[in-house]
Design an enzyme around this catalytic site. Sequence first.
Site, mmCIF file in Angstrom:
data_model
loop_
_atom_site.group_PDB
_atom_site.id
_atom_site.type_symbol
_atom_site.label_atom_id
_atom_site.label_comp_id
_atom_site.label_asym_id
_atom_site.label_seq_id
_atom_site.Cartn_x
_atom_site.Cartn_y
_atom_site.Cartn_z
ATOM 1 N N HIS A 159 -7.821 -5.056 -1.341
ATOM 2 C CA HIS A 159 -6.604 -4.403 -0.850
ATOM 3 C C HIS A 159 -5.947 -5.183 0.285
ATOM 4 O O HIS A 159 -4.725 -5.232 0.395
ATOM 5 C CB HIS A 159 -6.925 -2.982 -0.392
ATOM 6 N N ASP A 187 -8.505 -5.366 -5.790
ATOM 7 C CA ASP A 187 -8.219 -4.161 -5.005
ATOM 8 C C ASP A 187 -9.028 -3.011 -5.596
ATOM 9 O O ASP A 187 -8.909 -2.715 -6.779
ATOM 10 C CB ASP A 187 -6.719 -3.863 -5.067
ATOM 11 N N SER A 247 0.835 -1.202 0.000
ATOM 12 C CA SER A 247 0.000 0.000 0.000
ATOM 13 C C SER A 247 0.875 1.260 0.000
ATOM 14 O O SER A 247 1.695 1.417 -0.905
ATOM 15 C CB SER A 247 -0.932 -0.085 1.213
#
Lengths: 337, 337
Positions: B313, B284, B129
């Site tokens: 995600h 995601d 991320s």
Amino acid sequence: MNDHEVFELGDVVLQRGATLRDAKLAYKTYGTLNAEKSNAIVYPTWYSGRHWENEWLIGPGMALDPERYFIIVPNMLGNGLSSSPSNTPPPYDKARFPRVTVHDNVSVQHRLVTEVFGIEHLALVTGWSMGAGQTYQWAMSFPEMVPKIAPFCGSAKTSEHNIVFLEGVKAALTADAAWNHGWYDEQPTKGLRAMARVYAGWGFSQAFYWDRVYGEMGYSSLEDFLVGFWEGFFLDGRDANNLLTMLWTWQHGDISATPGFGGGYDEALASIEARAIVMPAEKDLYFPPEDEEYAVRRMKNAELRVIPGVWGHFAGGGQNPVDAKFIDEALKELLAT
Amino acid sequence: MNDHEVFELGDVVLQRGATLRDAKLAYKTYGTLNAEKSNAIVYPTWYSGRHWENEWLIGPGMALDPERYFIIVPNMLGNGLSSSPSNTPPPYDKARFPRVTVHDNVSVQHRLVTEVFGIEHLALVTGWSMGAGQTYQWAMSFPEMVPKIAPFCGSAKTSEHNIVFLEGVKAALTADAAWNHGWYDEQPTKGLRAMARVYAGWGFSQAFYWDRVYGEMGYSSLEDFLVGFWEGFFLDGRDANNLLTMLWTWQHGDISATPGFGGGYDEALASIEARAIVMPAEKDLYFPPEDEEYAVRRMKNAELRVIPGVWGHFAGGGQNPVDAKFIDEALKELLAT
């Protein structure tokens, strides 16, 4: 906007038990009902939509041609025109407005169609988003009346992810202390704007933003789009309690919850008789095509037709001519069969 | 949690012009630096993550094996351990904490690696991320030091849709009047909970919710998951101003904004020398695989490897062994080449 009619429903006992007293169903019709009463189409509104916001799909030469069909656009309960928190007198106003289901909406629309117009058979029911949910509910509740349906960018049952998306929208709106649990005098605009910004990421796809398609819509920057389109959308005569009423309706959408039906979602889908063209949008983030594929596989007489492109949920919002044409052509085909 | 070290950075002039005085970089190391100083891996944290929340990817027999590698986990500026609104004394505390970029984070991490440990070459940089964003930035800023990168569920530049998603998160948090533009004494918990509910729809995929995978995580219902996992997540020692600081960092992530680099995003990607395995997650919702496919096509020496499945995600969050193994195996392969 007083260009519409109001059907006085009297006292309506709702599915969840409350009574909506002196209930009103606001609607507008387009075209003329023929002598056989065989050319009527019901086209319900969507989350916060008003009848005039459905008009992009109605017109000469289109499937929903007022010269051929009698198109009835009933406003959803809670949308500010039909009975809503914002227009119901005390004691059922504001935070005391009762819970309304999709089934309740379709029940009062059925009364309109039968009691006011004496229609026994519809040519078609169609709708976008929550309008698609009402479309499915029509087929479920009144199979003998509804030979054809075209739900687009919606579902027969609100998925858990969709419920979560709406929880986020609700949380943003209600985080504003000015909302005051519904007992506001002025709109909680900070919350409405927050809600708009949450909605913005969901309404259009990732690719829509990547390609900056908002530029084609006349917005000069991302922030211009967030303020001009999104905040403007939720400030445009929309009321916080109304939005929360319809949000609850949406979250609880489920054709298998139809009174008298004993089965689950799969059985409910399998029970639908209507010939259906089901049109999810390829990149819809809260009504993903997979969910409608699931539904179509279980329906007797349904075809999945995915609206291609980057517009996501707003493929069904009438903002772009390509997707509008896609939907219109499917409706033409369905009406011609 | 005082199981970490703090590197005193002194006064750091930031990319956007402010000076972060007496800046601190909190970090933890795992394993031992070898004599050649050739076995160091940098593994930055993610949005609101702390070093101990990276530890699921570190362990004996794993790619990041402390018996073989010296793994450095630097805490991102703003995460509450490194310099942050919540731990910086006046006058730079709370709403006055300056804007920090991804580049600023990597610059101080570079100082840690070189000044404290005397490391001239890293074996690998990897992260999830925003940690993936820092990973790309390492490759961009210090090509001679970084032969290999493995960014997962992230991007080298924050996309417009991702910016919009974060606008929704921010709007929900800041709709709470208790936030008070950052000048609160108690956390604005209503806003933090609203933010959590907005985040919930984005963090996991539609299919994750459809399949009720939260049940496998020990949550008994959807609402239990929203409260127990999501609200719990944002109430777990997380501070509103810190979250807004890191959110700004995220929204402005862009390797082409590296000081001294004159080109655009495509040129920046093309300039990356490191061998890369780039791992977006199939579903995601804010770092969609398409965006990383775009990046990989422009990089010299990169491979796209999409993490399959429904976790969205959080495929990169360490909550499920299948996705963790997928990532670990890619890291092993990359380290072995």
